[in-house]
Design a protein around this motif. Sequence first.
Motif, PDB file in Angstrom:
ATOM      1  N   ALA A  25       4.885  -3.506  -0.502  1.00  0.00           N
ATOM      2  CA  ALA A  25       4.960  -2.047  -0.393  1.00  0.00           C
ATOM      3  C   ALA A  25       3.890  -1.535   0.560  1.00  0.00           C
ATOM      4  O   ALA A  25       4.145  -0.671   1.398  1.00  0.00           O
ATOM      5  CB  ALA A  25       4.798  -1.417  -1.774  1.00  0.00           C
ATOM      6  N   VAL A  28       4.794  -2.143   4.240  1.00  0.00           N
ATOM      7  CA  VAL A  28       5.828  -1.221   4.718  1.00  0.00           C
ATOM      8  C   VAL A  28       5.236   0.168   4.920  1.00  0.00           C
ATOM      9  O   VAL A  28       5.449   0.821   5.947  1.00  0.00           O
ATOM     10  CB  VAL A  28       7.006  -1.188   3.720  1.00  0.00           C
ATOM     11  CG1 VAL A  28       8.005  -0.128   4.117  1.00  0.00           C
ATOM     12  CG2 VAL A  28       7.670  -2.550   3.653  1.00  0.00           C
ATOM     13  N   LEU A  44       0.438   6.124  -7.085  1.00  0.00           N
ATOM     14  CA  LEU A  44       0.492   5.158  -8.172  1.00  0.00           C
ATOM     15  C   LEU A  44      -0.431   5.486  -9.338  1.00  0.00           C
ATOM     16  O   LEU A  44      -0.281   4.915 -10.411  1.00  0.00           O
ATOM     17  CB  LEU A  44       0.120   3.771  -7.641  1.00  0.00           C
ATOM     18  CG  LEU A  44       1.188   3.111  -6.791  1.00  0.00           C
ATOM     19  CD1 LEU A  44       0.693   1.794  -6.280  1.00  0.00           C
ATOM     20  CD2 LEU A  44       2.447   2.896  -7.620  1.00  0.00           C
ATOM     21  N   ILE A  47       0.917   5.910 -12.827  1.00  0.00           N
ATOM     22  CA  ILE A  47       1.516   4.699 -13.394  1.00  0.00           C
ATOM     23  C   ILE A  47       0.445   3.781 -13.945  1.00  0.00           C
ATOM     24  O   ILE A  47       0.658   3.102 -14.948  1.00  0.00           O
ATOM     25  CB  ILE A  47       2.349   3.973 -12.325  1.00  0.00           C
ATOM     26  CG1 ILE A  47       3.501   4.875 -11.914  1.00  0.00           C
ATOM     27  CG2 ILE A  47       2.910   2.671 -12.822  1.00  0.00           C
ATOM     28  CD1 ILE A  47       3.584   5.128 -10.472  1.00  0.00           C
TER      29      ILE A  47
ATOM     30  N   LEU B 143      12.718   8.725   0.549  1.00  0.00           N
ATOM     31  CA  LEU B 143      11.472   7.978   0.357  1.00  0.00           C
ATOM     32  C   LEU B 143      10.296   8.921   0.153  1.00  0.00           C
ATOM     33  O   LEU B 143       9.497   8.753  -0.766  1.00  0.00           O
ATOM     34  CB  LEU B 143      11.229   7.082   1.577  1.00  0.00           C
ATOM     35  CG  LEU B 143       9.883   6.355   1.617  1.00  0.00           C
ATOM     36  CD1 LEU B 143       9.812   5.311   0.523  1.00  0.00           C
ATOM     37  CD2 LEU B 143       9.664   5.687   2.963  1.00  0.00           C
ATOM     38  N   VAL B 147      10.313   9.387  -3.893  1.00  0.00           N
ATOM     39  CA  VAL B 147       9.470   8.263  -4.317  1.00  0.00           C
ATOM     40  C   VAL B 147       7.991   8.607  -4.171  1.00  0.00           C
ATOM     41  O   VAL B 147       7.201   8.414  -5.080  1.00  0.00           O
ATOM     42  CB  VAL B 147       9.813   6.990  -3.517  1.00  0.00           C
ATOM     43  CG1 VAL B 147       8.975   5.822  -3.996  1.00  0.00           C
ATOM     44  CG2 VAL B 147      11.296   6.673  -3.645  1.00  0.00           C
TER      45      VAL B 147
ATOM     46  N   THR C  11      14.912   1.168   5.230  1.00  0.00           N
ATOM     47  CA  THR C  11      14.569   2.268   4.339  1.00  0.00           C
ATOM     48  C   THR C  11      14.794   1.871   2.897  1.00  0.00           C
ATOM     49  O   THR C  11      14.019   2.221   2.018  1.00  0.00           O
ATOM     50  CB  THR C  11      15.387   3.527   4.680  1.00  0.00           C
ATOM     51  OG1 THR C  11      16.643   3.119   5.201  1.00  0.00           O
ATOM     52  CG2 THR C  11      14.658   4.397   5.670  1.00  0.00           C
ATOM     53  N   VAL C  13      14.594  -1.134   1.619  1.00  0.00           N
ATOM     54  CA  VAL C  13      13.496  -2.017   1.197  1.00  0.00           C
ATOM     55  C   VAL C  13      12.269  -1.191   0.878  1.00  0.00           C
ATOM     56  O   VAL C  13      11.622  -1.366  -0.159  1.00  0.00           O
ATOM     57  CB  VAL C  13      13.176  -3.060   2.291  1.00  0.00           C
ATOM     58  CG1 VAL C  13      11.840  -3.733   1.994  1.00  0.00           C
ATOM     59  CG2 VAL C  13      14.278  -4.089   2.369  1.00  0.00           C
ATOM     60  N   ALA C  14      11.971  -0.244   1.769  1.00  0.00           N
ATOM     61  CA  ALA C  14      10.795   0.587   1.564  1.00  0.00           C
ATOM     62  C   ALA C  14      10.911   1.355   0.261  1.00  0.00           C
ATOM     63  O   ALA C  14       9.995   1.363  -0.565  1.00  0.00           O
ATOM     64  CB  ALA C  14      10.631   1.545   2.733  1.00  0.00           C
ATOM     65  N   ALA C  15      12.073   1.968   0.076  1.00  0.00           N
ATOM     66  CA  ALA C  15      12.243   2.804  -1.109  1.00  0.00           C
ATOM     67  C   ALA C  15      12.203   1.958  -2.371  1.00  0.00           C
ATOM     68  O   ALA C  15      11.555   2.316  -3.349  1.00  0.00           O
ATOM     69  CB  ALA C  15      13.560   3.566  -1.019  1.00  0.00           C
ATOM     70  N   SER C  17      10.912  -1.136  -2.966  1.00  0.00           N
ATOM     71  CA  SER C  17       9.670  -1.778  -3.364  1.00  0.00           C
ATOM     72  C   SER C  17       8.724  -0.759  -3.988  1.00  0.00           C
ATOM     73  O   SER C  17       7.927  -1.078  -4.846  1.00  0.00           O
ATOM     74  CB  SER C  17       9.022  -2.472  -2.170  1.00  0.00           C
ATOM     75  OG  SER C  17       9.026  -1.629  -1.067  1.00  0.00           O
ATOM     76  N   LEU C  18       8.848   0.489  -3.494  1.00  0.00           N
ATOM     77  CA  LEU C  18       7.995   1.519  -4.088  1.00  0.00           C
ATOM     78  C   LEU C  18       8.556   1.957  -5.439  1.00  0.00           C
ATOM     79  O   LEU C  18       7.828   2.067  -6.412  1.00  0.00           O
ATOM     80  CB  LEU C  18       7.924   2.719  -3.157  1.00  0.00           C
ATOM     81  CG  LEU C  18       6.785   2.625  -2.180  1.00  0.00           C
ATOM     82  CD1 LEU C  18       6.981   3.619  -1.065  1.00  0.00           C
ATOM     83  CD2 LEU C  18       5.477   2.906  -2.897  1.00  0.00           C
ATOM     84  N   ALA C  19       9.877   2.173  -5.426  1.00  0.00           N
ATOM     85  CA  ALA C  19      10.501   2.671  -6.655  1.00  0.00           C
ATOM     86  C   ALA C  19      10.280   1.689  -7.788  1.00  0.00           C
ATOM     87  O   ALA C  19      10.059   2.085  -8.926  1.00  0.00           O
ATOM     88  CB  ALA C  19      11.982   2.903  -6.422  1.00  0.00           C
ATOM     89  N   ILE C  21       7.806  -0.060  -8.515  1.00  0.00           N
ATOM     90  CA  ILE C  21       6.542   0.103  -9.219  1.00  0.00           C
ATOM     91  C   ILE C  21       6.347   1.548  -9.667  1.00  0.00           C
ATOM     92  O   ILE C  21       5.558   1.823 -10.550  1.00  0.00           O
ATOM     93  CB  ILE C  21       5.353  -0.351  -8.358  1.00  0.00           C
ATOM     94  CG1 ILE C  21       5.738  -0.363  -6.919  1.00  0.00           C
ATOM     95  CG2 ILE C  21       4.811  -1.681  -8.823  1.00  0.00           C
ATOM     96  CD1 ILE C  21       4.649  -0.804  -6.011  1.00  0.00           C
ATOM     97  N   ALA C  22       7.101   2.445  -9.048  1.00  0.00           N
ATOM     98  CA  ALA C  22       6.882   3.853  -9.354  1.00  0.00           C
ATOM     99  C   ALA C  22       7.780   4.326 -10.489  1.00  0.00           C
ATOM    100  O   ALA C  22       7.967   5.511 -10.685  1.00  0.00           O
ATOM    101  CB  ALA C  22       7.132   4.704  -8.111  1.00  0.00           C
TER     102      ALA C  22
END
Lengths: 502, 159, 324
Positions: A25, A28, A44, A47, B143, B147, C11, C13-15, C17-19, C21-22
């Motif tokens: 993450a 990216v 984060l 979390i 994003l 997110v 996009t 992948v970006a979203a 990998s963040l999602a 953990i988020a």
Amino acid sequence: MTGLDYLWQALTPLNVLLALAGVVAGTVIGSLPGLTATMAVAVLVPITFSMEPASALILMGAIYTGAIYGGAYAAILLNTPGTPSAIATTFDGYPMAKRGDGDLAITLACVSSVVGGLIGAAFLLGLAPPLAEVALAFGPVEYFWLAVFGLTLISALSEGNLLKGLIGACFGLLLACIGVAEISADIRFTFGSQVLLGGIETVSALIGLYCIPVMIDLVATPDRHLKVTQQPRGFRLKEALAISWLGKFNLIRSSVIGTLVGILPGAGGSIAGLVAYSEARRSSKRSAFFGKGEPEGVQATESANNATVGGGFIPTLVLGIPGTPPDAVILGALLIQGVRTGPSLFTENGAIVYTFIYGLILATVLMLPAGLVIGRYAYKSIITVPKAILVPTVAFMTMIGTYAIRNSISDVVIMIVLGVVGWFLNRFGFSPSPIVLGLILGRIAEQGFVQAWTIGAATEDLTGMFFGRPISLVIILFTLISLFYPLIRKHWATTGGTANAG
Amino acid sequence: MQVESKSRSDLAGTVTAVVFILMACLALWDTTSMTDSDSYVFPRAIAAAMIVFCILLIAYNFIKRPADEAAGGTGSASTPRRVGLVAAMLGASLVMPWVGFLLSGFCAFGAIMLFAMYDPWTGRRRIVFPVAGLAIVLGFYTLFSKVLLVPLPVGVWFR
Amino acid sequence: MDILRKIGATTVVAAMSLAAIAMISGVPTAQAFPDKPVNYIIPFGPGGESDITARHQQSFFKEKFGQDLVIAYKPGGGGAVGWSQLNGMIGDGYTMMGINLPHIVVKPLQKDVGFKTEDITGVYMFHYTPDAIVVNASSDIKSLQDLVDYAKANPGKLTMSGSGKGTANHLAQVRFDKMAGVKTTYVAFKGTGKAVAALLGDQVKAEWGYTSVGAKHEGKVRMLAVAMEQRHPKFPDVPTFKELGFDLVSGAYRGIAVPKSTPEDVRVKLSEMIGEINADPEFRKRMENDGMALLDVGYKDLNAFVAEQAKAYEEAAREAGVIK
């Protein structure tokens, strides 16, 4: 090695997963101009409330270290440093990409980042408490001289026309004054405008001055963005490792510089890469090629900026004084969890600290495979995407990224205007780097100067304040060497007649 | 800018220096409104240094016939496209508070795509490119706003 | 199609990998207000004290009202950028912003910063971080009396670091100097962290800091006095300025404001909600442990409170030369 027994605690499946997810993450995020590690870590924080402190730290540290590496992509492929610490990566990374060696530059950056990250973490592991004292020994006047030292890089960066470089630096220094002064709280150079009230945000200025001119020229011709050579050549890992092995002294020196400068709260992160770059250039046999696509330049900055991660954690964990903005967020998250930082953290809360440091090392190691794959992907995307998609995508990214830094539309407008100004100035022979240097170092120099002056005047010892402190004198010495080294070198070259650098 | 290509007598540099001098004077004038010496010492020193350097540059340009300074080769570069790119970006950010981020983002993306298009618009590209643009803008929008929880501007007109 | 897929995948992948953990489990409960996440804008950067206190509130908000409190940052101009845009935001109760004293009083008095103190609709002032004089633990200044004696013997030579100018630290310094009849030199740093670093590194003799400095750097620093009505529960041994004969109660006050267009009933509701968080014993304990002091000034009393504080601030700021 201290706290080796905690190594196994760091290696729980959850922590390994967190480290990997964090690095991916982070990489990216770091590759998108404007998306900063600070922001990713801040998102984060809520979390991490429900996590073990050590796991939370590992996750945040992994994101942070990944983001610093990811910044190399935009610097190399788009000439856009996503953070001040990646500025010097553009000097050689972008020329490398231009001539078709973008893939090599990215792999090299990955290897260098891993080395830098590991050396930084090793210092954090073994020497954190004594090194934290270094951060305290640096007073205002040392920061002032350090900024001056950084500014002398202008002479190296503006070959051909030193005057224009100096004028550019002054322009940057004046830009740094806009808005509410950081310490005197006076409102300067806004001329009543609300747009300028927040000042020029550094990262948006970086995006504007470096990326927009590239876009403006990209859209004007049908030529490809980067030169593409025949066939895809894999990771070029072997080549990169061979170069890294040859440049091992450069890597180690840059990593140590990155760690040590990174310890200095506030200034460290942005200056470390520049100092490492100038030292690499000065001591290299190939210094004439620096700025024209020299792999050693990429190695120096990329290892140094990842070493600042470990370095920055030293004052954060030992003194409770955050080294960099992401450190500040991480420190805040720890405070909320009830973890008190300080020297006792290393003795009483060893479980947290050492688990975290091993986690950070783990994340750095994982960055090698993850970074290679993502980097390859980023490179292929940039070279294969047609211009009609690439240009609007990058333009859109710069806008949303700049907005997100401070949630401000004014910053977006300032970014675009600065980009246009930078494009014109560049055509007239004023390169963007001195302006950026002025912008970043101006704030550090001004604060240091004003504080040192205030203290010096109060104690009635201004000369002693500015010229009587040992660390200051060392920095001044380095400044003089860096200023006059080109002359000395020339002198040697003519008298000795041996040096024959291109 | 197209004028000075090679062997230019750094006229642009001289003009820029004059502009910078004016800017420094403006800065100096603004410092008179500051009360705290902490606020004005530094900017005054820098503005003064800037004026000195600019005068030196102008003098240098007058005295010395400058050597050939190769500007970035302009060639057949298209100025309208350049202006278009900047105008699209600037326009989108200026209307953003009113029309919102998503709509202005789509418009800017589309406009810049047109300016950056050099290949012929074949039937396939006519469909693929706009769809790709739509996907990219929406992807980044998601994003950032969903997110990363960035409060992107909604637009006064659509409240 | 290759291109499309690539870009789409980037996009995604970006979203993802963040999602991944988020993922926050959000189970909305049926309630009149709030029925969706509330945005809480901090007009400063992340990691500062304004951020940390907001983070403390965050988990309690979720627990009590079932909705997320989403913290966003809008730094710039020492908070002025955020406050000048507050009234342009949607006033439905789902947008609120942190406010700080003395900032919202001092900033508009300096120059036109796009808002006036009275433009800000505060709903609650929930805590303050009391000013305190702090010295290095190894310093030979043991008490406030020592400090005053030293300052009297060496006029102007006592250097004291502090966070910024026109801030709680700076104004406290000006007021204290006047009360004690001494002259000290105030050295402004960018933020409390740097001011503490200067103290720990012996760059300055003392610091105008906060009680939170004493909490964060326990053992390395010594607090001489705190600017509170009563002693801080975490530091029962540190006297107040009042006890020592100086009428100084001050600090960095923090509260919450809403856009002007927010309806009256929503303002009252928000005020009650924040009060409820403030009343939570666990919340109080956490805040006090960080060296903060809690404060309960609700919507009805807020204007009077700000006006009263403003008078003292304005006088000190004029004296300090921060405003003309």
